[in-house]
Design an enzyme around this catalytic site. Structure first.
Site, PDB file in Angstrom:
ATOM      1  N   LYS A  22       0.996  -1.312   0.038  1.00 30.45           N
ATOM      2  CA  LYS A  22       0.087  -0.036  -0.041  1.00 30.45           C
ATOM      3  C   LYS A  22       0.750   1.293  -0.079  1.00 30.45           C
ATOM      4  O   LYS A  22       0.564   2.223  -0.874  1.00 30.45           O
ATOM      5  CB  LYS A  22      -1.024  -0.003   1.363  1.00 30.45           C
ATOM      6  CG  LYS A  22      -1.619   1.275   1.690  1.00 30.45           C
ATOM      7  CD  LYS A  22      -2.386   1.320   2.813  1.00 30.45           C
ATOM      8  CE  LYS A  22      -1.655   1.650   4.062  1.00 30.45           C
ATOM      9  NZ  LYS A  22      -1.566   3.026   4.154  1.00 30.45           N
ATOM     10  N   ASN A  23       1.892   1.138   0.730  1.00 29.75           N
ATOM     11  CA  ASN A  23       2.496   2.489   1.117  1.00 29.75           C
ATOM     12  C   ASN A  23       3.679   2.646  -0.032  1.00 29.75           C
ATOM     13  O   ASN A  23       4.324   3.813  -0.366  1.00 29.75           O
ATOM     14  CB  ASN A  23       3.384   2.372   2.540  1.00 29.75           C
ATOM     15  CG  ASN A  23       2.554   2.968   3.616  1.00 29.75           C
ATOM     16  OD1 ASN A  23       1.231   2.934   3.267  1.00 29.75           O
ATOM     17  ND2 ASN A  23       2.891   2.810   4.808  1.00 29.75           N
ATOM     18  N   ARG A  92      -4.777  10.367   4.765  1.00 33.20           N
ATOM     19  CA  ARG A  92      -3.736  11.444   4.864  1.00 33.20           C
ATOM     20  C   ARG A  92      -2.669  11.556   3.784  1.00 33.20           C
ATOM     21  O   ARG A  92      -2.419  12.415   3.180  1.00 33.20           O
ATOM     22  CB  ARG A  92      -2.775  11.217   6.259  1.00 33.20           C
ATOM     23  CG  ARG A  92      -1.792  12.099   6.340  1.00 33.20           C
ATOM     24  CD  ARG A  92      -1.034  11.481   7.521  1.00 33.20           C
ATOM     25  NE  ARG A  92       0.279  12.225   7.649  1.00 33.20           N
ATOM     26  CZ  ARG A  92       0.397  13.418   8.149  1.00 33.20           C
ATOM     27  NH1 ARG A  92      -0.371  14.233   8.728  1.00 33.20           N
ATOM     28  NH2 ARG A  92       1.571  14.093   8.011  1.00 33.20           N
ATOM     29  N   CYS A 116      -4.827  12.161  13.188  1.00 34.81           N
ATOM     30  CA  CYS A 116      -5.300  11.009  12.822  1.00 34.81           C
ATOM     31  C   CYS A 116      -5.953  10.249  14.187  1.00 34.81           C
ATOM     32  O   CYS A 116      -5.802  10.722  15.424  1.00 34.81           O
ATOM     33  CB  CYS A 116      -4.421  10.192  12.137  1.00 34.81           C
ATOM     34  SG  CYS A 116      -3.204   9.431  13.092  1.00 34.81           S
ATOM     35  N   ARG A 121      -0.680  15.066  13.371  1.00 42.72           N
ATOM     36  CA  ARG A 121       0.346  14.507  12.346  1.00 42.72           C
ATOM     37  C   ARG A 121       0.835  15.751  11.524  1.00 42.72           C
ATOM     38  O   ARG A 121       0.155  15.946  10.371  1.00 42.72           O
ATOM     39  CB  ARG A 121      -0.026  13.324  11.451  1.00 42.72           C
ATOM     40  CG  ARG A 121       0.089  12.089  12.283  1.00 42.72           C
ATOM     41  CD  ARG A 121      -0.524  10.872  11.604  1.00 42.72           C
ATOM     42  NE  ARG A 121       0.406  10.415  10.681  1.00 42.72           N
ATOM     43  CZ  ARG A 121       0.163   9.106   9.922  1.00 42.72           C
ATOM     44  NH1 ARG A 121      -0.900   8.628   9.871  1.00 42.72           N
ATOM     45  NH2 ARG A 121       1.137   8.760   9.200  1.00 42.72           N
ATOM     46  N   ASP A 303       5.115   1.039  12.037  1.00 40.25           N
ATOM     47  CA  ASP A 303       3.990   0.389  11.800  1.00 40.25           C
ATOM     48  C   ASP A 303       3.832  -1.174  11.933  1.00 40.25           C
ATOM     49  O   ASP A 303       2.715  -1.864  11.732  1.00 40.25           O
ATOM     50  CB  ASP A 303       3.833   0.366  10.048  1.00 40.25           C
ATOM     51  CG  ASP A 303       3.490   1.567   9.569  1.00 40.25           C
ATOM     52  OD1 ASP A 303       3.100   2.287  10.167  1.00 40.25           O
ATOM     53  OD2 ASP A 303       3.682   1.897   8.521  1.00 40.25           O
ATOM     54  N   ILE A 325       8.889   7.206  16.894  1.00 43.24           N
ATOM     55  CA  ILE A 325       8.576   8.143  15.602  1.00 43.24           C
ATOM     56  C   ILE A 325       7.123   8.832  15.949  1.00 43.24           C
ATOM     57  O   ILE A 325       7.010   9.918  15.577  1.00 43.24           O
ATOM     58  CB  ILE A 325       8.436   7.174  14.544  1.00 43.24           C
ATOM     59  CG1 ILE A 325       9.868   6.764  14.122  1.00 43.24           C
ATOM     60  CG2 ILE A 325       7.845   7.964  13.268  1.00 43.24           C
ATOM     61  CD1 ILE A 325       9.959   5.815  13.092  1.00 43.24           C
ATOM     62  N   ARG A 395      -8.735  -0.874   5.041  1.00 42.40           N
ATOM     63  CA  ARG A 395      -7.549   0.211   4.180  1.00 42.40           C
ATOM     64  C   ARG A 395      -6.290  -0.388   3.924  1.00 42.40           C
ATOM     65  O   ARG A 395      -5.813  -0.052   2.863  1.00 42.40           O
ATOM     66  CB  ARG A 395      -7.368   1.444   5.447  1.00 42.40           C
ATOM     67  CG  ARG A 395      -8.593   2.104   5.567  1.00 42.40           C
ATOM     68  CD  ARG A 395      -8.084   3.386   6.373  1.00 42.40           C
ATOM     69  NE  ARG A 395      -6.821   3.988   5.988  1.00 42.40           N
ATOM     70  CZ  ARG A 395      -5.795   4.275   6.579  1.00 42.40           C
ATOM     71  NH1 ARG A 395      -6.031   4.809   7.872  1.00 42.40           N
ATOM     72  NH2 ARG A 395      -4.788   5.272   5.962  1.00 42.40           N
TER      73      ARG A 395
HETATM   74  C1  UD1 Z   1       4.437   7.126   6.447  1.00 39.96           C
HETATM   75  C2  UD1 Z   1       3.677   5.854   6.452  1.00 39.96           C
HETATM   76  C3  UD1 Z   1       3.156   5.425   7.758  1.00 39.96           C
HETATM   77  C4  UD1 Z   1       4.283   5.309   8.844  1.00 39.96           C
HETATM   78  C5  UD1 Z   1       5.202   6.451   8.664  1.00 39.96           C
HETATM   79  C6  UD1 Z   1       6.513   6.279   9.353  1.00 39.96           C
HETATM   80  C7  UD1 Z   1       2.491   6.036   3.966  1.00 39.96           C
HETATM   81  C8  UD1 Z   1       1.202   6.243   3.510  1.00 39.96           C
HETATM   82  N1  UD1 Z   1       2.606   6.132   5.592  1.00 39.96           N
HETATM   83  O1  UD1 Z   1       3.628   8.042   7.147  1.00 39.96           O
HETATM   84  O2  UD1 Z   1       2.437   4.085   7.571  1.00 39.96           O
HETATM   85  O3  UD1 Z   1       3.968   4.854   9.722  1.00 39.96           O
HETATM   86  O4  UD1 Z   1       5.566   6.710   7.435  1.00 39.96           O
HETATM   87  O5  UD1 Z   1       7.215   5.289   8.907  1.00 39.96           O
HETATM   88  O6  UD1 Z   1       3.570   5.567   3.727  1.00 39.96           O
HETATM   89  N2  UD1 Z   1       6.603  14.537  10.751  1.00 39.96           N
HETATM   90  C9  UD1 Z   1       6.570  16.031  10.891  1.00 39.96           C
HETATM   91  N3  UD1 Z   1       6.317  16.950  10.260  1.00 39.96           N
HETATM   92  C10 UD1 Z   1       6.147  16.758   8.785  1.00 39.96           C
HETATM   93  C11 UD1 Z   1       5.822  15.251   8.565  1.00 39.96           C
HETATM   94  C12 UD1 Z   1       6.152  14.495   9.358  1.00 39.96           C
HETATM   95  O7  UD1 Z   1       6.960  16.382  12.236  1.00 39.96           O
HETATM   96  O8  UD1 Z   1       5.613  17.409   7.914  1.00 39.96           O
HETATM   97  C13 UD1 Z   1       6.817  13.884  11.844  1.00 39.96           C
HETATM   98  C14 UD1 Z   1       5.611  12.928  11.963  1.00 39.96           C
HETATM   99  O9  UD1 Z   1       4.795  13.653  13.116  1.00 39.96           O
HETATM  100  C15 UD1 Z   1       6.245  11.660  12.647  1.00 39.96           C
HETATM  101  C16 UD1 Z   1       7.748  11.548  11.627  1.00 39.96           C
HETATM  102  O10 UD1 Z   1       7.846  12.914  11.325  1.00 39.96           O
HETATM  103  O11 UD1 Z   1       6.661  12.075  13.788  1.00 39.96           O
HETATM  104  C17 UD1 Z   1       7.734  10.607  10.663  1.00 39.96           C
HETATM  105  O12 UD1 Z   1       6.352  10.836   9.926  1.00 39.96           O
HETATM  106  P1  UD1 Z   1       6.487  10.423   8.348  1.00 39.96           P
HETATM  107  O13 UD1 Z   1       7.282   9.629   7.974  1.00 39.96           O
HETATM  108  O14 UD1 Z   1       6.176  11.868   7.654  1.00 39.96           O
HETATM  109  O15 UD1 Z   1       4.996   9.702   8.177  1.00 39.96           O
HETATM  110  P2  UD1 Z   1       4.096   9.594   7.070  1.00 39.96           P
HETATM  111  O16 UD1 Z   1       4.821   9.732   5.682  1.00 39.96           O
HETATM  112  O17 UD1 Z   1       2.716  10.433   7.216  1.00 39.96           O
END
Ligand code: UD1
Length: 420
Positions: A22-23, A92, A116, A121, A303, A325, A395
């Site tokens: 999925k991701n 998201r 979420c 997030r 995850d 994380i 999902r």
């Molecule tokens: C993706 C995955 C999700 C997984 C996550 C971490 C997808 C669709 N989803 O989510 O399943 O749990 O990676 O491996 O691939 N953060 C910030 N600012 C930002 C963006 C992120 O502070 O602008 C923080 C987040 O709150 C979190 C960390 O960075 O603490 C990692 O998040 P991120 O890797 O961005 O997660 P996603 O890409 O949303």
């Protein structure tokens, strides 16, 4: 709404096939917006999130159709540059359209995703990163509005490793004028797959010591590519095999992507054998306790945090699971406690004192991975576990109940009666 009913205590034996990721699929579906033509994606999993993202692309004017496990995305008629709240709030990852639309059309309006199930997030890294490439960004009325005549190369250092922001910036930088240096980027397999796909499309991307260098090109071409297998699905079935007992083979597993997970799950005492793209899990008689922290790839994935916690809830001894994380990703704890788990939560660390067995109860799926942990726990719990709101599981897990049933689990999907 559907629910799962699981009668725990059945050992698992046989083979489960891992579906497409999925991701891995979602960012590459977004990347299709960068090309003036038809992108073909193979090994697409049948999942709610893929349908939702297909609808996001359709709202933008792209046409999305397909055959068995195939999606064809025709981005030639993209004529609408807004991803609305109603779609973004349900998933998201819809935010992935930001970078490609901005890079190709110079304007985009995307709803802020909001929180979420387990907390806020933020998307600040996506926005700051695009600003570093010359985008003009406003946040107003719950929407991000971004524009740029043409993005330019720039340097951006992520203060935190972010998968989503790395993907958005990679896609944007690929069509920018000039060279971009992205520092402290995510190295998750889904990012590697996106890079491979963008390169096939004609992007010039180089991995450097501290990140990624992207030389922008003026055009990208549509391609055909095959989505990588889902490492989180594979890890979830390893957890299932360990907690339920028996001997489970997981085929089409992305071995390189789950080697750290295999090492961690091996510490439970399970015998885990790797053969080409297969993982064979032989459950231990007694599950050993262990301490584990999540970390960006190649560390142990957040995850899989909920699923390993379910396993450790019946380990001999005390385990500590820390999520570095997402500090508040623990909505499964209260539900696991309903099944008899002994878990104490302090900040981002859960201390799990193993119990002899879990006992079936009614529980609620609260988010995707938390729900998977409840299924894993239910396979072991004595008596019946009823998990409501399994749309969360749908999902991201393709036919999880059919796959588990085929290896001996007693699990049923039923329509849930609504009490009004
Ligand atoms: C993706 C995955 C999700 C997984 C996550 C971490 C997808 C669709 N989803 O989510 O399943 O749990 O990676 O491996 O691939 N953060 C910030 N600012 C930002 C963006 C992120 O502070 O602008 C923080 C987040 O709150 C979190 C960390 O960075 O603490 C990692 O998040 P991120 O890797 O961005 O997660 P996603 O890409 O949303």
């Amino acid at each position: 709404m559907d629910k799962f009913t699981i009668k725990g205590g059945k050992k698992l034996s046989g083979t489960i096939h891992v579906s497409g990721s999925k991701n891995g699929a979602l960012p590459v579906m977004a990347a299709a917006l960068l090309a003036d033509g038809v992108t073909t994606l193979k090994n697409i999993p049948y999942l709610r999130d893929i349908q939702t993202f297909s609808n996001v692309l359709r709202v933008l004017g792209a046409s999305v159709d397909g055959g068995p496990r195939i999606l064809r995305i025709d981005a030639r008629k993209c004529n609408h540059f807004e991803a609305p709240y109603d779609l973004v709030k349900t998933m998201r990852a819809s935010f992935y359209v930001l970078g490609p639309l901005l890079a190709r059309y110079g304007k985009v309006r995307v709803s802020l995703p909001g929180g979420c199930a387990w907390g806020p997030r933020p998307v600040d890294l996506h926005l700051k990163g695009l600003e570093a490439l010359g985008a003009d960004i406003k946040v107003t009325h719950g929407y991000v509005e971004a524009s740029a005549k043409r993005l330019s190369g720039g340097t951006f250092e992520f203060e935190k490793v972010s998968v989503g922001a790395t993907a958005n910036l990679l896609m944007a930088a690929s069509l920018a004028k000039g060279t971009s240096r992205l520092i402290n980027t995510a190295r998750e397999p889904e990012i590697t797959f996106l890079i491979d796909t963008l390169r096939k499309m004609g992007a010039s991307i180089k991995l450097v010591k501290d990140g990624i260098e992207v030389k922008g090109v003026s055009k990208l071409k549509p391609v055909t590519t095959t989505v990588i297998p889902d490492r989180i699905e594979a890890g979830t079935y390893i957890a299932a095999g360990i907690i339920a007992g028996g001997k489970l083979t997981i085929e089409n597993a992305p071995i390189d992507d789950i080697s750290s997970a295999i090492a961690v799950f091996g510490k439970t005492g399970a015998k885990i054998t790797v053969q080409k793209n297969k993982v064979i899990v032989e459950a231990p008689k007694v599950i050993k306790a262990l301490d584990i922290s999540t970390a960006p790839f190649p560390g142990f994935a957040t995850d899989l945090q909920a699923q390993i916690m379910a396993v450790l809830s019946v380990a001999k001894g005390t385990s500590v699971v820390t999520d570095t994380i997402y500090h508040d990703r623990f909505s499964h704890v209260a539900e696991l406690r309903r099944l008899g788990a002994d878990i104490r939560l302090e900040g981002n660390a859960a201390t799990i004192t193993g119990v002899k067995n879990l006992s079936g109860a009614q529980v609620m799926a609260t988010d995707l991975r938390a729900s998977a942990a409840l299924v894993v726990a239910g396979l072991r719990a004595k008596g019946e576990t009823a998990i409501s709101r399994v749309y969360h599981i749908d999902r991201g897990y393709e036919k999880i109940e059919e796959k588990l049933k085929s290896v001996g689990a007693d699990i049923k999907r039923e329509r849930e009666e609504m009490v009004v």
